[in-house]
Enzyme design. Structure first.
Site, PDB file in Angstrom:
ATOM      1  N   ARG A  86       0.800  -1.226   0.000  1.00 16.75           N
ATOM      2  CA  ARG A  86       0.000   0.000   0.000  1.00 16.75           C
ATOM      3  C   ARG A  86       0.823   1.261   0.000  1.00 16.75           C
ATOM      4  NH1 ARG A  86      -3.837  -1.898   4.571  1.00 16.75           N
ATOM      5  NH2 ARG A  86      -4.672   0.140   4.962  1.00 16.75           N
ATOM      6  N   ARG A 125     -19.144  -1.782  11.763  1.00 17.71           N
ATOM      7  CA  ARG A 125     -18.389  -3.049  11.746  1.00 17.71           C
ATOM      8  C   ARG A 125     -18.101  -3.513  13.175  1.00 17.71           C
ATOM      9  NH1 ARG A 125     -12.845  -3.519   8.580  1.00 17.71           N
ATOM     10  NH2 ARG A 125     -12.319  -1.704   9.837  1.00 17.71           N
ATOM     11  N   ARG A 158     -12.951  -2.082  16.242  1.00 14.05           N
ATOM     12  CA  ARG A 158     -11.521  -1.827  16.061  1.00 14.05           C
ATOM     13  C   ARG A 158     -11.156  -0.437  16.548  1.00 14.05           C
ATOM     14  NH1 ARG A 158      -9.764  -3.814  10.094  1.00 14.05           N
ATOM     15  NH2 ARG A 158      -8.818  -1.737  10.105  1.00 14.05           N
ATOM     16  N   ARG A 169      -7.636   7.505   7.486  1.00 10.42           N
ATOM     17  CA  ARG A 169      -7.287   6.335   6.659  1.00 10.42           C
ATOM     18  C   ARG A 169      -7.654   6.583   5.198  1.00 10.42           C
ATOM     19  NH1 ARG A 169     -10.635   2.544  10.163  1.00 10.42           N
ATOM     20  NH2 ARG A 169     -10.333   0.881   8.648  1.00 10.42           N
TER      21      ARG A 169
HETATM   22  P1  AP5 Z   1     -14.122  -5.355   5.560  1.00 10.81           P
HETATM   23  O1  AP5 Z   1     -14.125  -6.603   4.753  1.00 10.81           O
HETATM   24  O2  AP5 Z   1     -13.701  -5.449   6.982  1.00 10.81           O
HETATM   25  O3  AP5 Z   1     -13.319  -4.199   4.790  1.00 10.81           O
HETATM   26  P2  AP5 Z   1     -11.744  -3.979   4.571  1.00 10.81           P
HETATM   27  O4  AP5 Z   1     -11.564  -3.472   3.176  1.00 10.81           O
HETATM   28  O5  AP5 Z   1     -10.991  -5.184   4.978  1.00 10.81           O
HETATM   29  O6  AP5 Z   1     -11.546  -2.765   5.563  1.00 10.81           O
HETATM   30  P3  AP5 Z   1     -10.360  -2.470   6.613  1.00 10.81           P
HETATM   31  O7  AP5 Z   1     -10.891  -1.423   7.538  1.00 10.81           O
HETATM   32  O8  AP5 Z   1      -9.847  -3.735   7.202  1.00 10.81           O
HETATM   33  O9  AP5 Z   1      -9.315  -1.845   5.647  1.00 10.81           O
HETATM   34  P4  AP5 Z   1      -8.056  -1.017   6.048  1.00 10.81           P
HETATM   35  O10 AP5 Z   1      -7.276  -1.017   4.786  1.00 10.81           O
HETATM   36  O11 AP5 Z   1      -8.384   0.318   6.628  1.00 10.81           O
HETATM   37  O12 AP5 Z   1      -7.450  -1.820   7.272  1.00 10.81           O
HETATM   38  P5  AP5 Z   1      -6.257  -2.870   7.407  1.00 10.81           P
HETATM   39  O13 AP5 Z   1      -6.647  -3.838   8.451  1.00 10.81           O
HETATM   40  O14 AP5 Z   1      -5.823  -3.377   6.096  1.00 10.81           O
HETATM   41  O15 AP5 Z   1     -15.609  -4.724   5.471  1.00 10.81           O
HETATM   42  C1  AP5 Z   1     -15.933  -3.537   6.190  1.00 10.81           C
HETATM   43  C2  AP5 Z   1     -17.355  -3.664   6.772  1.00 10.81           C
HETATM   44  O16 AP5 Z   1     -18.301  -3.707   5.693  1.00 10.81           O
HETATM   45  C3  AP5 Z   1     -17.606  -4.958   7.584  1.00 10.81           C
HETATM   46  O17 AP5 Z   1     -18.489  -4.686   8.638  1.00 10.81           O
HETATM   47  C4  AP5 Z   1     -18.239  -5.912   6.575  1.00 10.81           C
HETATM   48  O18 AP5 Z   1     -19.079  -6.872   7.208  1.00 10.81           O
HETATM   49  C5  AP5 Z   1     -19.035  -4.932   5.703  1.00 10.81           C
HETATM   50  N1  AP5 Z   1     -19.144  -5.338   4.301  1.00 10.81           N
HETATM   51  C6  AP5 Z   1     -18.185  -5.915   3.524  1.00 10.81           C
HETATM   52  N2  AP5 Z   1     -18.642  -6.103   2.269  1.00 10.81           N
HETATM   53  C7  AP5 Z   1     -19.927  -5.621   2.256  1.00 10.81           C
HETATM   54  C8  AP5 Z   1     -20.937  -5.513   1.247  1.00 10.81           C
HETATM   55  N3  AP5 Z   1     -20.725  -5.934  -0.016  1.00 10.81           N
HETATM   56  N4  AP5 Z   1     -22.125  -4.959   1.594  1.00 10.81           N
HETATM   57  C9  AP5 Z   1     -22.352  -4.530   2.852  1.00 10.81           C
HETATM   58  N5  AP5 Z   1     -21.441  -4.606   3.856  1.00 10.81           N
HETATM   59  C10 AP5 Z   1     -20.240  -5.137   3.545  1.00 10.81           C
HETATM   60  O19 AP5 Z   1      -5.090  -1.932   7.973  1.00 10.81           O
HETATM   61  C11 AP5 Z   1      -5.227  -1.355   9.241  1.00 10.81           C
HETATM   62  C12 AP5 Z   1      -3.990  -0.539   9.579  1.00 10.81           C
HETATM   63  O20 AP5 Z   1      -2.836  -1.397   9.625  1.00 10.81           O
HETATM   64  C13 AP5 Z   1      -3.608   0.545   8.567  1.00 10.81           C
HETATM   65  O21 AP5 Z   1      -4.343   1.760   8.789  1.00 10.81           O
HETATM   66  C14 AP5 Z   1      -2.123   0.731   8.889  1.00 10.81           C
HETATM   67  O22 AP5 Z   1      -1.947   1.430  10.093  1.00 10.81           O
HETATM   68  C15 AP5 Z   1      -1.683  -0.722   9.129  1.00 10.81           C
HETATM   69  N6  AP5 Z   1      -1.257  -1.415   7.892  1.00 10.81           N
HETATM   70  C16 AP5 Z   1      -1.860  -2.501   7.326  1.00 10.81           C
HETATM   71  N7  AP5 Z   1      -1.222  -2.876   6.216  1.00 10.81           N
HETATM   72  C17 AP5 Z   1      -0.179  -2.015   6.072  1.00 10.81           C
HETATM   73  C18 AP5 Z   1       0.836  -1.870   5.089  1.00 10.81           C
HETATM   74  N8  AP5 Z   1       0.897  -2.700   4.013  1.00 10.81           N
HETATM   75  N9  AP5 Z   1       1.733  -0.859   5.247  1.00 10.81           N
HETATM   76  C19 AP5 Z   1       1.691  -0.025   6.317  1.00 10.81           C
HETATM   77  N10 AP5 Z   1       0.740  -0.100   7.278  1.00 10.81           N
HETATM   78  C20 AP5 Z   1      -0.188  -1.084   7.160  1.00 10.81           C
HETATM   79 MG    MG Z   2      -9.620  -5.622   6.491  1.00  8.08          MG
END
Ligand code: AP5
Ligand code: MG
Length: 215
Positions: A86, A125, A158, A169
């Site tokens: 990312r 969520r 979360r 974000r």
């Molecule tokens: P969900 O499936 O949970 O969505 P998601 O895209 O996985 O959302 P995240 O919040 O996990 O994404 P993010 O990129 O902010 O977080 P990440 O953990 O990667 O769905 C969301 C909601 O909608 C749920 O309630 C679900 O049930 C619902 N839903 C899903 N599909 C639906 C549909 N079709 N219709 C209706 N409802 C639906 O990262 C978190 C943090 O980690 C980052 O901010 C950063 O600090 C760190 N981090 C992670 N990866 C890196 C990296 N590569 N480099 C640096 N920092 C990093």
């Molecule tokens: Mg996720």
């Protein structure tokens, strides 16, 4: 393959369905980092505030974790990367790493969703405190209030699902991750999929895009 898209686009939801479908691991860098925080490891203590604020952790830290993970035995037949790469640095390093490991990417699936929808998705969520299974209070509610359907553990919100953190974000996504989408747009790997609509119909759209790659 890589799943890329804004916070709340459904990367985790789709990745876990696709992982079961293809019998390959779902590697969520967000889940890996939250586990470090939960266990209060040295890394976890360093990144706790950064995660809660919705900023990216350093490229070197995440690249080290992913490189170790991809060398585990369960990744031999493939893997789904959720939330990685990312940043531009991560995308270039991933290319070099996967060449070195002889595991080239098959596809990069971009889940597309407008910013307005995202706050609603994330504010409602809930996640299982044990198995990280994801629920939505309006669209995918647990059978028993505040309990995971699978293991009965309490559901939690979360730390980064506050309105301020969600907005940050999104800003971080537009500034640091959209250039990664542009990077993959210059290759044949990128598949653009709308993330609006029913979970199942989005899964079907991804599967048919991937079937064309395999054909
Ligand atoms: P969900 O499936 O949970 O969505 P998601 O895209 O996985 O959302 P995240 O919040 O996990 O994404 P993010 O990129 O902010 O977080 P990440 O953990 O990667 O769905 C969301 C909601 O909608 C749920 O309630 C679900 O049930 C619902 N839903 C899903 N599909 C639906 C549909 N079709 N219709 C209706 N409802 C639906 O990262 C978190 C943090 O980690 C980052 O901010 C950063 O600090 C760190 N981090 C992670 N990866 C890196 C990296 N590569 N480099 C640096 N920092 C990093
Ligand atoms: Mg996720």
């Amino acid at each position: 393959m890589v799943l890329i898209g804004p916070p709340g686009a459904g990367k985790g939801t789709q990745a876990s369905i696709l992982a079961a479908h293809y019998h390959i691991p779902h590697i969520s860098t967000g889940d890996m980092l939250r586990q470090e925080v939960k266990l209060s490891t040295t890394i976890g203590r360093q990144i706790k505030d950064c995660l809660a604020a919705g900023n990216l952790v350093s490229d070197s830290m995440i690249l080290g974790l992913v490189e170790m993970r991809l060398q585990q035995m369960d990744c031999r037949q493939g893997f789904i990367l959720d939330g990685f790469p990312r940043s531009q640095v991560q995308a270039e390093a991933t290319h070099a790493l996967l060449e070195r490991l002889a595991k080239p990417l098959t596809a990069v699936v971009q889940l597309i969703m407008p910013d307005e929808e995202i706050v609603t998705r994330l504010s409602f969520r809930r996640v299982c405190s044990e198995c990280t299974r994801t629920y939505h209070l309006l669209y995918n509610a647990p059978k028993t209030e505040d309990c995971c359907d699978v293991d009965g553990a309490p559901l939690i919100q979360r730390a980064d699902d506050t309105e301020n953190s969600i907005r940050n974000r999104l800003t971080v996504y537009h500034r640091q991750t959209e250039p990664v989408v542009e990077y993959y747009r210059r290759t044949p790997l990128l598949k653009e999929i709308s993330a609006e609509g029913e979970v199942n119909s989005i899964t079907q759209a991804i599967l048919s895009a991937l079937a064309k790659v395999a054909a």
